[in-house]
Design an enzyme around this catalytic site. Structure first.
Site, PDB file in Angstrom:
ATOM      1  N   CYS A  71       0.555  -1.320  -0.008  1.00  0.00           N
ATOM      2  CA  CYS A  71       0.057  -0.005  -0.123  1.00  0.00           C
ATOM      3  C   CYS A  71       0.855   1.096  -0.049  1.00  0.00           C
ATOM      4  CB  CYS A  71      -1.039  -0.185   1.104  1.00  0.00           C
ATOM      5  SG  CYS A  71      -0.363   0.157   2.932  1.00  0.00           S
ATOM      6  N   HIS A 121      -3.152   1.021   6.873  1.00  0.00           N
ATOM      7  CA  HIS A 121      -3.099   1.219   5.523  1.00  0.00           C
ATOM      8  C   HIS A 121      -3.273   2.468   5.080  1.00  0.00           C
ATOM      9  CE1 HIS A 121      -4.140  -1.002   1.771  1.00  0.00           C
ATOM     10  NE2 HIS A 121      -5.357  -0.198   1.714  1.00  0.00           N
ATOM     11  N   HIS A 133      -5.238   1.734  -4.420  1.00  0.00           N
ATOM     12  CA  HIS A 133      -4.617   1.263  -3.360  1.00  0.00           C
ATOM     13  C   HIS A 133      -4.192  -0.314  -3.747  1.00  0.00           C
ATOM     14  CE1 HIS A 133      -7.814  -1.297  -1.040  1.00  0.00           C
ATOM     15  NE2 HIS A 133      -8.066  -1.015  -2.132  1.00  0.00           N
TER      16      HIS A 133
END
Length: 157
Positions: A71, A121, A133
């Site tokens: 990520c 994240h 993402h």
């Protein structure tokens, strides 16, 4: 004061300039703020385009591109291509951004997912409550709806 009466004067002052140049000058008077896309694109908007171009790339923990990403590797890579430097991991990226409210978010801002004070994240806001993402093991880079309210927003400086 209206810009329309000034256009003939601007064109006549253009002298030997081409009609295209005169038209460009006139358009800039009539439509201020309508800069060309290359000039108007923010680093965040450029980063969104980079992330979008990586759609379908595989997730790999610790990877920073160009073909595999985790990520924060995707956000790091995308902003680097847009001319901005970010730290490597999501929590450090959060600390390096200007924190903004949900109502102030715009395309290209970073979306940080958190549990309590722990950022786990990150994605790039694409508008419409969606992010680009790298979701996790076995998944590919994709556009996805933000699935929780436990997010913070940051703008890359």
């Amino acid at each position: 004061m209206s810009a329309l009466p000034r256009i003939p004067a601007l064109i006549s002052r253009a002298g030997t300039a081409s009609a295209l140049t005169a038209a460009t000058v006139a358009a800039s008077v009539l439509l201020p703020g309508m800069a060309g896309n290359a000039q108007a694109a923010t680093p965040g908007a450029k980063a969104v385009k980079v992330a979008e171009s990586k759609k379908g790339s595989s997730y790999q923990w610790g990877a920073t591109g160009p073909n595999r990403f985790d990520c924060s590797g995707l956000t790091l890579y995308s902003f680097k291509k847009a001319g901005k430097k970010l730290p490597r991991v999501a929590a450090d990226q959060y600390n390096a951004t200007r924190h903004i409210s949900r109502g102030s978010r715009s395309v290209g801002d970073l979306v940080f997912f958190h549990s309590g004070s722990n950022v786990y994240h990150v994605g790039i806001y694409a508008g419409g409550n969606k992010i680009w993402h790298a979701p996790g093991t076995g998944k590919k880079v994709r556009l996805e709806k933000i699935w929780t309210n436990s997010v913070w927003y940051g703008r890359v400086r």
